[in-house]
Design a protein around this motif. Structure first.
Motif, PDB file in Angstrom:
ATOM      1  N   ASN A  36       0.870  -1.174   0.000  1.00 36.15           N
ATOM      2  CA  ASN A  36       0.000   0.000   0.000  1.00 36.15           C
ATOM      3  C   ASN A  36       0.911   1.228   0.000  1.00 36.15           C
ATOM      4  O   ASN A  36       1.622   1.484   0.959  1.00 36.15           O
ATOM      5  N   ILE A  90      -6.328   0.737   3.201  1.00 37.06           N
ATOM      6  CA  ILE A  90      -7.206   0.515   2.059  1.00 37.06           C
ATOM      7  C   ILE A  90      -7.517  -0.977   1.953  1.00 37.06           C
ATOM      8  O   ILE A  90      -6.650  -1.823   2.171  1.00 37.06           O
ATOM      9  N   VAL A  91      -8.767  -1.269   1.594  1.00 37.33           N
ATOM     10  CA  VAL A  91      -9.207  -2.646   1.373  1.00 37.33           C
ATOM     11  C   VAL A  91      -9.259  -2.884  -0.131  1.00 37.33           C
ATOM     12  O   VAL A  91      -9.786  -2.067  -0.883  1.00 37.33           O
ATOM     13  N   LEU A 134      -6.862  -6.196   3.483  1.00 34.46           N
ATOM     14  CA  LEU A 134      -6.662  -4.885   4.096  1.00 34.46           C
ATOM     15  C   LEU A 134      -5.171  -4.659   4.282  1.00 34.46           C
ATOM     16  O   LEU A 134      -4.484  -5.476   4.891  1.00 34.46           O
ATOM     17  N   LYS A 159      -9.772  -1.537  -5.795  1.00 30.92           N
ATOM     18  CA  LYS A 159     -10.100  -0.934  -4.503  1.00 30.92           C
ATOM     19  C   LYS A 159     -11.540  -1.278  -4.157  1.00 30.92           C
ATOM     20  O   LYS A 159     -12.436  -1.159  -4.986  1.00 30.92           O
ATOM     21  N   ASP A 190     -14.228   0.169  -2.548  1.00 40.54           N
ATOM     22  CA  ASP A 190     -14.607   1.502  -2.074  1.00 40.54           C
ATOM     23  C   ASP A 190     -15.488   1.454  -0.839  1.00 40.54           C
ATOM     24  O   ASP A 190     -15.281   2.217   0.107  1.00 40.54           O
ATOM     25  N   ARG A 212     -15.874  -0.942   1.536  1.00 40.99           N
ATOM     26  CA  ARG A 212     -15.183  -1.399   2.751  1.00 40.99           C
ATOM     27  C   ARG A 212     -14.120  -0.390   3.205  1.00 40.99           C
ATOM     28  O   ARG A 212     -13.903  -0.214   4.393  1.00 40.99           O
ATOM     29  N   THR A 213     -13.458   0.265   2.256  1.00 41.50           N
ATOM     30  CA  THR A 213     -12.459   1.273   2.612  1.00 41.50           C
ATOM     31  C   THR A 213     -13.138   2.468   3.264  1.00 41.50           C
ATOM     32  O   THR A 213     -12.650   2.993   4.278  1.00 41.50           O
ATOM     33  N   SER A 270     -12.621   3.810   7.105  1.00 45.41           N
ATOM     34  CA  SER A 270     -12.247   5.188   7.434  1.00 45.41           C
ATOM     35  C   SER A 270     -13.250   5.823   8.379  1.00 45.41           C
ATOM     36  O   SER A 270     -12.875   6.503   9.328  1.00 45.41           O
TER      37      SER A 270
END
Length: 194
Positions: A103, A109-110, A138, A172, A174, A176-177, A181
């Motif tokens: 990363n 990021i997931v 992750l 990505k 989105d 799950r990320t 966050s």
């Protein structure tokens, strides 16, 4: 003036019906995608870990070459590549290959990996018994990780196939990320000092 209770109830039911229809449509996209890939493009998508019991796969004297490839979608700030470019394998035996992911962003990021096997006619004979692609991954800010894939090339692989290519593209995740966050708050996006 207040709307009448019957009209309000009808509106709520109508809204609920639209939401349920949207969910049903989104839920049906996965099997439709699988059907399109398998029937139209001839690409077999994995259902999960291949169920190959130890010792049940017959070993053969035949050898083939497996090439490895890795890529990331432009929206994912990761590097991802195989640690070996190719491997000579005996059909019917289990092997392990490693991919390296990192990363490069300043926040966790997931990601999800989507596999493909070429040529398409060989995809049904490439069985992954363990793979990072079965689950989301992750990576914390700046984190690097080796990601193994264990596989068996089925002895029934068509005789004309001498080389297979295993490719992964990381995307990505989105949703799950974003959930990650928001769960951690603003402090989650701050990278710790080395």
């Amino acid at each position: 003036m207040n709307p009448q209770p019957a009209a309000r109830t009808f509106g709520v039911l109508k809204l609920f019906g639209v939401a349920l229809a949207a969910f049903g449509f989104a839920f049906s996209l996965v099997p439709l995608y699988r059907i399109a890939c398998e029937k139209v493009f001839g690409v077999r998508l994995e259902q999960g870990p291949a169920t190959v019991a130890a010792g049940t796969a017959k070993a053969d004297a035949r050898w083939v070459t497996v090439e490895f490839d890795g890529a990331v979608n432009s929206k994912l700030p990761w590097t991802f590549e195989p640690e070996q470019k190719s491997m000579r394998v005996q059909v019917g035996r289990q092997y392990e290959a490693l991919y390296a992911a990192r990363n490069t962003s300043d926040r966790p990021i997931v990601g999800n990996a989507v596999p493909s096997v070429a040529p398409a006619k060989a995809s049904a004979y490439f069985n992954k018994t363990e793979c990072f692609c079965f689950t989301e991954q992750l990576l914390a800010a700046g984190e690097s990780r080796d990601m193994p894939v264990r596989f068996i090339v089925d002895p029934d692989l068509p005789a004309g196939v001498k080389t297979l290519t295993l490719s992964y593209t990381f995307f990505k995740n989105d949703a799950r990320t974003a959930a990650l966050s928001s769960a951690r708050g603003p402090a989650a996006n701050v990278r710790a000092a080395p």
